[in-house]
Design a protein around this motif. Structure first.
Motif, short mmCIF file in Angstrom:
data_model
loop_
_atom_site.label_atom_id
_atom_site.label_comp_id
_atom_site.label_asym_id
_atom_site.label_seq_id
_atom_site.Cartn_x
_atom_site.Cartn_y
_atom_site.Cartn_z
N VAL A 299 0.84 -1.20 0.00
CA VAL A 299 0.00 0.00 0.00
C VAL A 299 0.87 1.25 0.00
O VAL A 299 0.66 2.17 -0.77
N PHE B 66 -3.48 2.82 -6.58
CA PHE B 66 -4.07 2.79 -5.25
C PHE B 66 -4.33 4.19 -4.76
O PHE B 66 -3.52 5.08 -4.95
N GLY C 139 -11.76 -1.54 1.89
CA GLY C 139 -11.38 -1.58 0.47
C GLY C 139 -12.56 -1.12 -0.36
O GLY C 139 -13.72 -1.36 0.00
N SER D 89 -13.68 -1.29 -4.37
CA SER D 89 -13.43 -1.67 -5.75
C SER D 89 -14.46 -0.97 -6.64
O SER D 89 -15.66 -1.23 -6.54
N LEU E 148 -8.72 1.99 0.90
CA LEU E 148 -7.92 1.66 -0.28
C LEU E 148 -8.87 1.58 -1.46
O LEU E 148 -9.84 0.83 -1.41
N GLN F 204 -9.58 1.18 -5.67
CA GLN F 204 -9.08 0.83 -7.00
C GLN F 204 -10.23 0.96 -8.00
O GLN F 204 -11.37 0.64 -7.67
N GLN G 226 -8.47 -6.74 -8.94
CA GLN G 226 -8.26 -5.67 -7.96
C GLN G 226 -8.96 -5.99 -6.64
O GLN G 226 -8.41 -5.75 -5.56
N LEU H 126 -7.40 -6.51 -2.90
CA LEU H 126 -7.85 -5.84 -1.66
C LEU H 126 -8.16 -6.89 -0.58
O LEU H 126 -7.81 -6.71 0.59
N GLN I 33 -5.18 -8.19 1.05
CA GLN I 33 -4.57 -7.23 1.99
C GLN I 33 -5.28 -7.26 3.34
O GLN I 33 -4.95 -6.49 4.23
N VAL J 135 -8.48 -6.45 4.12
CA VAL J 135 -9.37 -5.34 4.49
C VAL J 135 -10.45 -5.87 5.43
O VAL J 135 -10.79 -7.05 5.40
N LEU K 283 -15.23 -4.89 2.38
CA LEU K 283 -15.00 -4.56 0.98
C LEU K 283 -16.26 -3.89 0.42
O LEU K 283 -17.36 -4.45 0.52
#
Ligand code: BGC
Length: 363
Positions: free
Chosen positions: A15, A23, A49, A51, A79, A81, A93, A97, A100, A102, A105
């Motif tokens: 990140v 990002f 996250g 998306s 975050l 994307q 993507q 996420l 990572q 999150v 989401l």
């Protein structure tokens, strides 16, 4: 859980590196060093996250900007994307996420059906999913936060049928892959159908526009005009982007400003067209309200707190608990009391092509 923390520990390195790339990392409060992930305290930081399908339309940039600003205020990390309308990219993507770690989401899907795989992947890792603005179909998505989208279509059709109760109508819809596009059309048809059955309105052209492309909408409008020898009395466009395309086609025939055209999103260009008389109305969906509501809901999901909803929407599999906000009609007459009053766009920008002595007075 351990896996999730380990994943987050490694992903945070990514990140920090990627914040200047695709990002959009944003951390409120203290800085978030990779080593923090293994310590107590920082482990409690909520990471969300998001998306996104696209940043193409102006509104999605507002969504992103509001979310980042609000996340900062609330001290959560977000975050973001965006997939540029590419399903495979959006899945990759979202998986990134998820990997990572999150806590929640949020997804604004390009393709309502395809995005169900994202929900499955997130749920496998115990991550709840919030459907943002657009519904993810046939999935166990946890919550849906949006506007009343069927109502958007109803508002467009109600407005224009009051103005033009009889005549040849054109409907130019949005992306067939976007559930919202179907809801907007459904809403419009709720109003149009009885008038079509009565014989007052003839729907002479009715098409969707791939990926909401204004160029597609322009082609639709050109086809509709040619097929009907320019005898078109009203045009319902699902959003401002498609309205822009349709208005270009109408102006080639010197019909812009003469045939009512609807829109949605209250984009700056659309607001300018409205005050100039080229577009009739738009449906204003205050994006900061949507973004802030969604973020509040996401934080509650992360904390496993109860989420207040005001309805459900069936997605083909389940009734998804939903928070649906109210859309607002905007035309020339209430531009000052809505868009300008809310600071959605600056007065100077909206009225920039109107001579100063013809502009409404600022309060
Ligand atoms: C959104 C609209 C937007 C359109 C194109 C829809 O799902 O609700 O606000 O104009 O997508 O991006």
């Amino acid at each position: 859980m351990i896996l999730k923390k380990l994943k987050r520990a490694t992903a945070l390195v990514g990140v920090l590196v990627l914040t200047t790339g695709i990002f959009a990392g944003c951390s409120g409060g203290t800085t978030n060093k990779p080593s923090d992930a293994n310590k107590g305290g920082k482990d409690d930081e909520i990471v969300i996250g998001f998306s996104m399908d696209t940043l193409k339309e102006e509104r999605w940039q507002k969504d992103r900007d509001t979310l980042m600003a609000r996340a900062k205020e609330l001290g959560v990390k977000i975050l973001i994307q965006a997939a540029n309308g590419d399903d495979n990219k959006q899945i990759a993507q979202a998986e990134n996420l998820i990997s990572q770690g999150v806590d929640v989401l949020m997804v604004a899907p390009h393709n309502a059906e395809v995005a169900a795989t994202i929900v499955e992947a997130a749920h496998e890792e115990g991550i709840p999913v919030l459907s943002y603005d657009r519904l993810i179909k046939n999935s166990d998505v946890d919550v849906y936060v949006s506007f009343d989208n069927e109502k958007v279509g109803e508002l467009q059709a109600e407005y224009v049928t009051k103005l033009v109760p009889k005549g040849n109508y054109v409907y130019i819809g949005g992306a067939p892959t976007d559930n919202n596009a179907h809801l907007f059309r459904k809403g419009a048809m709720n109003v149009l159908k009885p008038l079509i059955e009565k014989g007052d309105i003839k729907l002479v052209y009715d098409q969707m526009s791939k990926d909401w492309q204004p160029s597609e909408a322009q082609k639709h409008m050109e086809n509709a005009l040619t097929a009907n020898k320019n005898k078109i009395d009203a045009v319902i466009c699902a959003n401002d982007g498609t309205a822009g395309g349709a208005i270009s086609a109408l102006s080639e025939q010197q019909l812009a400003g003469k045939v009512p055209v609807t829109g949605q999103d209250a984009e700056l260009a659309a607001c300018q067209r409205i005050v100039e008389g080229m577009q009739t109305m738009t449906v204003y969906k205050p994006i900061p309200k949507l973004a802030e509501t969604a973020l509040d809901v996401a934080i509650k999901l992360a904390k496993k707190e109860k989420v207040e909803t005001n309805g459900t929407v069936n997605n083909g599999k389940i009734d998804v608990p939903s928070v649906l906000l109210e859309p607002i009609v905007v035309d020339k007459n209430n531009m000052m009391d809505t868009i300008i009053k809310d600071g959605y766009h600056p007065y100077e920008e909206v009225y920039k092509n109107i001579p100063e002595d013809q502009r409404p007075k600022q309060k």
